[in-house]
Scaffold this motif. Sequence first.
Motif, mmCIF file in Angstrom:
data_model
loop_
_atom_site.group_PDB
_atom_site.id
_atom_site.type_symbol
_atom_site.label_atom_id
_atom_site.label_comp_id
_atom_site.label_asym_id
_atom_site.label_seq_id
_atom_site.Cartn_x
_atom_site.Cartn_y
_atom_site.Cartn_z
ATOM 1 N N VAL A 158 0.862 -1.185 0.000
ATOM 2 C CA VAL A 158 0.000 0.000 0.000
ATOM 3 C C VAL A 158 0.897 1.233 0.000
ATOM 4 O O VAL A 158 1.738 1.406 0.890
ATOM 5 N N LEU A 159 0.710 2.095 -1.006
ATOM 6 C CA LEU A 159 1.613 3.216 -1.229
ATOM 7 C C LEU A 159 0.986 4.516 -0.757
ATOM 8 O O LEU A 159 -0.233 4.712 -0.840
ATOM 9 N N SER A 160 1.833 5.409 -0.272
ATOM 10 C CA SER A 160 1.355 6.721 0.177
ATOM 11 C C SER A 160 1.127 7.631 -1.028
ATOM 12 O O SER A 160 1.641 7.387 -2.124
ATOM 13 N N ASP A 161 0.376 8.692 -0.803
ATOM 14 C CA ASP A 161 0.079 9.619 -1.895
ATOM 15 C C ASP A 161 1.293 10.441 -2.284
ATOM 16 O O ASP A 161 1.295 11.084 -3.348
ATOM 17 N N GLU A 162 2.342 10.446 -1.444
ATOM 18 C CA GLU A 162 3.544 11.229 -1.741
ATOM 19 C C GLU A 162 4.490 10.487 -2.678
ATOM 20 O O GLU A 162 5.543 11.005 -3.044
ATOM 21 N N MET A 163 4.160 9.269 -3.055
ATOM 22 C CA MET A 163 5.048 8.515 -3.923
ATOM 23 C C MET A 163 5.120 9.154 -5.304
ATOM 24 O O MET A 163 4.103 9.541 -5.887
ATOM 25 N N THR A 164 6.331 9.239 -5.825
ATOM 26 C CA THR A 164 6.542 9.840 -7.146
ATOM 27 C C THR A 164 6.693 8.738 -8.195
ATOM 28 O O THR A 164 6.792 7.554 -7.881
ATOM 29 N N SER A 165 6.747 9.157 -9.449
ATOM 30 C CA SER A 165 6.926 8.205 -10.535
ATOM 31 C C SER A 165 8.293 7.530 -10.467
ATOM 32 O O SER A 165 8.435 6.354 -10.812
ATOM 33 N N SER A 166 9.307 8.259 -10.021
ATOM 34 C CA SER A 166 10.630 7.649 -9.882
ATOM 35 C C SER A 166 10.628 6.581 -8.789
ATOM 36 O O SER A 166 11.322 5.562 -8.900
ATOM 37 N N ASP A 167 9.851 6.825 -7.715
ATOM 38 C CA ASP A 167 9.724 5.795 -6.670
ATOM 39 C C ASP A 167 9.072 4.534 -7.225
ATOM 40 O O ASP A 167 9.478 3.416 -6.889
ATOM 41 N N SER A 168 8.072 4.716 -8.047
ATOM 42 C CA SER A 168 7.403 3.570 -8.659
ATOM 43 C C SER A 168 8.357 2.783 -9.545
ATOM 44 O O SER A 168 8.344 1.538 -9.551
ATOM 45 N N VAL A 169 9.216 3.483 -10.272
ATOM 46 C CA VAL A 169 10.198 2.823 -11.124
ATOM 47 C C VAL A 169 11.190 2.029 -10.281
ATOM 48 O O VAL A 169 11.585 0.913 -10.641
ATOM 49 N N VAL A 185 10.678 0.550 -7.371
ATOM 50 C CA VAL A 185 10.045 -0.674 -6.915
ATOM 51 C C VAL A 185 9.897 -1.667 -8.072
ATOM 52 O O VAL A 185 10.136 -2.878 -7.912
ATOM 53 N N SER A 186 9.531 -1.150 -9.238
ATOM 54 C CA SER A 186 9.359 -2.030 -10.398
ATOM 55 C C SER A 186 10.664 -2.714 -10.770
ATOM 56 O O SER A 186 10.689 -3.914 -11.087
ATOM 57 N N ARG A 187 11.758 -1.985 -10.733
ATOM 58 C CA ARG A 187 13.057 -2.576 -11.053
ATOM 59 C C ARG A 187 13.441 -3.644 -10.036
ATOM 60 O O ARG A 187 14.013 -4.680 -10.397
ATOM 61 N N LEU A 188 13.129 -3.397 -8.761
ATOM 62 C CA LEU A 188 13.415 -4.401 -7.737
ATOM 63 C C LEU A 188 12.612 -5.670 -7.978
ATOM 64 O O LEU A 188 13.154 -6.784 -7.930
ATOM 65 N N LEU A 189 11.318 -5.514 -8.247
ATOM 66 C CA LEU A 189 10.462 -6.684 -8.436
ATOM 67 C C LEU A 189 10.785 -7.433 -9.723
ATOM 68 O O LEU A 189 10.553 -8.642 -9.813
ATOM 69 N N CYS A 207 9.533 -12.897 -6.491
ATOM 70 C CA CYS A 207 8.370 -12.329 -7.187
ATOM 71 C C CYS A 207 8.094 -13.113 -8.464
ATOM 72 O O CYS A 207 8.917 -13.131 -9.390
ATOM 73 N N LYS A 208 6.949 -13.768 -8.515
ATOM 74 C CA LYS A 208 6.551 -14.500 -9.707
ATOM 75 C C LYS A 208 6.037 -13.534 -10.774
ATOM 76 O O LYS A 208 6.418 -13.616 -11.933
ATOM 77 N N ARG A 209 5.172 -12.625 -10.385
ATOM 78 C CA ARG A 209 4.651 -11.574 -11.256
ATOM 79 C C ARG A 209 4.066 -10.483 -10.372
ATOM 80 O O ARG A 209 3.783 -10.708 -9.196
ATOM 81 N N TYR A 210 3.870 -9.317 -10.945
ATOM 82 C CA TYR A 210 3.323 -8.205 -10.160
ATOM 83 C C TYR A 210 2.578 -7.258 -11.081
ATOM 84 O O TYR A 210 2.716 -7.303 -12.308
ATOM 85 N N GLN A 211 1.787 -6.404 -10.458
ATOM 86 C CA GLN A 211 1.115 -5.344 -11.207
ATOM 87 C C GLN A 211 0.985 -4.109 -10.333
ATOM 88 O O GLN A 211 0.879 -4.205 -9.102
ATOM 89 N N GLU A 232 8.672 -8.968 3.659
ATOM 90 C CA GLU A 232 7.954 -7.822 4.220
ATOM 91 C C GLU A 232 8.928 -6.772 4.747
ATOM 92 O O GLU A 232 8.756 -5.569 4.508
ATOM 93 N N GLN A 233 9.962 -7.204 5.448
ATOM 94 C CA GLN A 233 10.958 -6.263 5.962
ATOM 95 C C GLN A 233 11.699 -5.560 4.830
ATOM 96 O O GLN A 233 11.987 -4.355 4.911
ATOM 97 N N LEU A 234 11.994 -6.302 3.765
ATOM 98 C CA LEU A 234 12.703 -5.709 2.633
ATOM 99 C C LEU A 234 11.882 -4.625 1.953
ATOM 100 O O LEU A 234 12.408 -3.569 1.585
ATOM 101 N N LEU A 235 10.595 -4.860 1.797
ATOM 102 C CA LEU A 235 9.740 -3.915 1.085
ATOM 103 C C LEU A 235 9.282 -2.755 1.964
ATOM 104 O O LEU A 235 8.974 -1.671 1.460
ATOM 105 N N ALA A 236 9.237 -2.974 3.257
ATOM 106 C CA ALA A 236 8.733 -1.929 4.163
ATOM 107 C C ALA A 236 9.746 -0.821 4.414
ATOM 108 O O ALA A 236 9.398 0.196 5.032
ATOM 109 N N VAL A 237 10.987 -0.974 3.967
ATOM 110 C CA VAL A 237 12.010 0.048 4.222
ATOM 111 C C VAL A 237 11.785 1.292 3.371
ATOM 112 O O VAL A 237 12.284 2.372 3.704
#
Length: 288
Positions: free
Chosen positions: A52-63, A65-69, A75-79, A129-134
């Motif tokens: 669950v992402l905060s409203d302050e997340m930017t497009s670069s932040d999304s990129v 996370v996408s690169r990590l996944l 991660c089998k797949r994600y959206q 969970e710990q890895l993603l929550a940072v």
Amino acid sequence: MSKRKFRFFNTYLTATISVALVLLLIGMECVISLGTSSLLRQLKEETTITLVLSDEMTSSDSVRVSRLLDVAPFCKRYQYISKEQALAEHIAELGEDPTLCLDYNPIHAAFELKLSADYVHPDSVAKIEQLLAVYPFVEHVDYPRAIVGFFQSNVSRVLWVLLAIASLLLFISIVLIVNTIRLTVYSRRFIIHTMKLVGATPWMIKGPIVRRSMRMGLYASILAMMLIFAVLYGTASRYGFVLFAMTWQNIAVVAVVILLSGVLLTFLSSLFAVNKYIRLKVDDLYII
């Protein structure tokens, strides 16, 4: 065809069909094992972790996370689900639009990722969970803890029970094949004794009988494979019941198991049986 040849052919055919039916049981054990393993893996890979992402997340932040996944082995797949898409799904599921009361969209954007089956374990999911929550823009991480715990506590028990049943059925199958081959060799015990009298060596006696038994195992294996795949194809096409995926890998595993079982078991059974009758004295041939 003479009466003797007909009797031999009838015995050979009966023994081949008997071995094929037993190999059919071995093949079905293999099919059930593969199907159960595939089903459990599919169920595990439906486990979803939601970021669950905060409203302050930017497009670069999304990129980021996408690169990590993209490279993460867990991660089998994600959206990525945007705020607008999440709101539309909320309205479709609950039939109410929260923006009419609040004048803004309270639904957060999120990443939904499906886990690889090997990582559906309480300890592994906790580390994920710990890895993603940072990330500061990740408000919280949700996942079905009860389901993950269920897999940990119950799946291993189910697998052990299936293994015990398969081992018992395999033992019964081996005993049946061994007894069938022993009966076919038993019917030729006087021929074996006659060959000994004319000076045939043990390997000259064993060779034809063992090769004939191995051919029987080969024919029985082919017949068993035809029956199994006909049953699987028929149930899938007629009733829509798919026990396991008919991939080339699964088909090859089942075929190799049946073929090796048929040829190897008939070889060993006939070899031991012939050795037994070679060692017997003529008087003992009448009391077996």
